[in-house]
Design an enzyme around this catalytic site. Sequence first.
Site, PDB file in Angstrom:
ATOM      1  CE  LYS A  88      10.833  -7.081  -4.708  1.00  0.00           C
ATOM      2  NZ  LYS A  88      10.141  -7.785  -3.627  1.00  0.00           N
ATOM      3  N   GLY A 188      -7.687  -6.914  -4.551  1.00  0.00           N
ATOM      4  CA  GLY A 188      -6.716  -7.797  -5.186  1.00  0.00           C
ATOM      5  C   GLY A 188      -6.810  -9.200  -4.627  1.00  0.00           C
TER       6      GLY A 188
END
Length: 362
Positions: A88, A188
């Site tokens: 990442k 969300g």
Amino acid sequence: MTDVSDGVLHTLFRSDQGGHEQVVLCQDRASGLKAVIALHSTALGPALGGTRFYPYASEEEAVADALNLARGMSYKNAMAGLDHGGGKAVIIGDPERIKTEELLLAYGRFVASLGGRYVTACDVGTYVADMDVVARECRWTTGRSPENGGAGDSSVLTSYGVYQGMRAAAQHLWGDPSLRDRKVGIAGVGKVGHHLVEHLRAEGAEVVITDVREDAVRRILDRHPEGVSAVADTETLIRTEGLDIYAPCALGGALSDATVPVLTARVVCGAANNQLAHPGVEKDLADRGILYAPDYVVNAGGVIQVADELHGFDFDRCKAKASKIFDTTLAIFARAKEDGIPPAAAADRIAEQRMAEARPLR
């Protein structure tokens, strides 16, 4: 920076959450780039994971996030059956203020300097158009636009995978994968969440939503005047009576010592990464009889999509792979029951076994 270095060394070499192969701190003064690239494992193949662009409060926070996210990608890619390890990257700063073509090109050069050990893609704060820019300097870039040979928006299959995870949870808990008339709360409704609403409404589920952005909520309500309602915030959502499934689809840490005791849902299955605020929360969920579908298992549709791009993208092939998230999630629930452990621990065991049996990338 001394504290940052000490924190990195502790996590890498002395923490149970460590074990990362490589961490690269990147800086390009001309463009203002400050970034961290973390490679957790390349045992299964080149590390694959997105680029998060976020205004971290400190460099230490950015490094910690990169390390946690990279580790999560190792487990996600292993459980998705991909020949990729976990990595990442995070870019430090407000993308609305500092993101420029020059900065993205500089970032691409840093990724390219790893020679293929890390393949990057989109994440929070980065988009398909950004990956098109990064790809001009780095061929190890995925999540690009169809016009540039890419797969486009990966949130489409991310939401589809979460939907399959919900179906598996329903099958395990209620003996039927149908979500018709089930009440699902989504926190969300951005990139992934709004697609998830479409899947649920198509099957006849009742949906309750919340989001910090009023325009995101309004878009959903305008599109679905029936069958969808909204509440003021996540605190209200998790306490909603009659909720069958809770889907955290924003940032991580949604399941904590504060939220788990008040959850009304019987199932937690959402798209957000790193939903467990700390080790032990998975046991708290199990003790309350709440079935947790591990986040890195059910939200793997996106990484399945971007990984396929590296071999010539085919949407139908990717959707077929993402459909298997249903079977994988069921297998995790079965393993958890057999071993007498929470599903999150069962998923970890399966992923760790696959990585341990793999030969490291040479």
